[in-house]
Design a protein around this motif. Sequence first.
Motif, PDB file in Angstrom:
ATOM      1  N   HIS A  53       0.935  -1.135  -0.012  1.00  0.00           N
ATOM      2  CA  HIS A  53       0.106  -0.201  -0.009  1.00  0.00           C
ATOM      3  C   HIS A  53       0.940   1.349   0.157  1.00  0.00           C
ATOM      4  O   HIS A  53       0.468   2.154  -0.766  1.00  0.00           O
ATOM      5  N   GLY A  56       2.142   1.624  -3.654  1.00  0.00           N
ATOM      6  CA  GLY A  56       1.241   1.960  -4.417  1.00  0.00           C
ATOM      7  C   GLY A  56       0.893   3.364  -4.276  1.00  0.00           C
ATOM      8  O   GLY A  56       0.745   4.137  -5.269  1.00  0.00           O
ATOM      9  N   THR A  57       0.650   3.764  -3.012  1.00  0.00           N
ATOM     10  CA  THR A  57       0.315   5.138  -2.603  1.00  0.00           C
ATOM     11  C   THR A  57       1.214   6.237  -3.216  1.00  0.00           C
ATOM     12  O   THR A  57       0.862   7.226  -3.807  1.00  0.00           O
ATOM     13  N   TYR A  60       1.557   6.306  -7.187  1.00  0.00           N
ATOM     14  CA  TYR A  60       0.709   7.281  -7.551  1.00  0.00           C
ATOM     15  C   TYR A  60       0.989   8.799  -7.335  1.00  0.00           C
ATOM     16  O   TYR A  60       0.785   9.656  -8.482  1.00  0.00           O
ATOM     17  N   THR A  81      -7.952  -0.084  -8.071  1.00  0.00           N
ATOM     18  CA  THR A  81      -6.693   0.892  -7.829  1.00  0.00           C
ATOM     19  C   THR A  81      -7.002   2.126  -7.257  1.00  0.00           C
ATOM     20  O   THR A  81      -6.441   2.611  -6.414  1.00  0.00           O
ATOM     21  N   TYR A  85      -5.705   3.603  -3.701  1.00  0.00           N
ATOM     22  CA  TYR A  85      -4.555   4.594  -3.701  1.00  0.00           C
ATOM     23  C   TYR A  85      -4.922   5.967  -3.921  1.00  0.00           C
ATOM     24  O   TYR A  85      -3.880   6.667  -3.318  1.00  0.00           O
ATOM     25  N   THR A  88      -6.038   7.835  -0.375  1.00  0.00           N
ATOM     26  CA  THR A  88      -4.855   7.828   0.463  1.00  0.00           C
ATOM     27  C   THR A  88      -3.819   8.687   0.043  1.00  0.00           C
ATOM     28  O   THR A  88      -3.038   9.426   0.699  1.00  0.00           O
ATOM     29  N   ALA A  89      -3.234   8.768  -1.386  1.00  0.00           N
ATOM     30  CA  ALA A  89      -2.432   9.721  -1.920  1.00  0.00           C
ATOM     31  C   ALA A  89      -2.757  11.014  -1.760  1.00  0.00           C
ATOM     32  O   ALA A  89      -1.922  12.076  -1.572  1.00  0.00           O
TER      33      ALA A  89
END
Length: 94
Positions: A53, A56-57, A60, A81, A85, A88-89
């Motif tokens: 995670h 991925g964050t 992105y 996706t 992500y 959170t991003a």
Amino acid sequence: ICEKIRKLSPDTVSPSLFISNKGSKLTPNWIQKLFRKAGQHTGIIAHPHSLRHTFGTYHYLLNRDLQGLSKLMGHENIQTTHKFYVDTATKVSY
């Protein structure tokens, strides 16, 4: 980079993300034990899946490529996706 090195010298780079000091592949069970032990020493509860995670964050955040990230993470549906992500991003970026 690892792929280029592996072509030149196949034994130099392990295909596994987690390897022992001797270069052998660590099993998922062993990795979980290492995370649990590290958590006991640091007081931080973390799981190996949290690395996925986090990767991925930040991927992105840095690339803003949802389609590419979806493919990289192995998601069949781009909405999966997005769900995991993008929100959170966005929060991390603030």
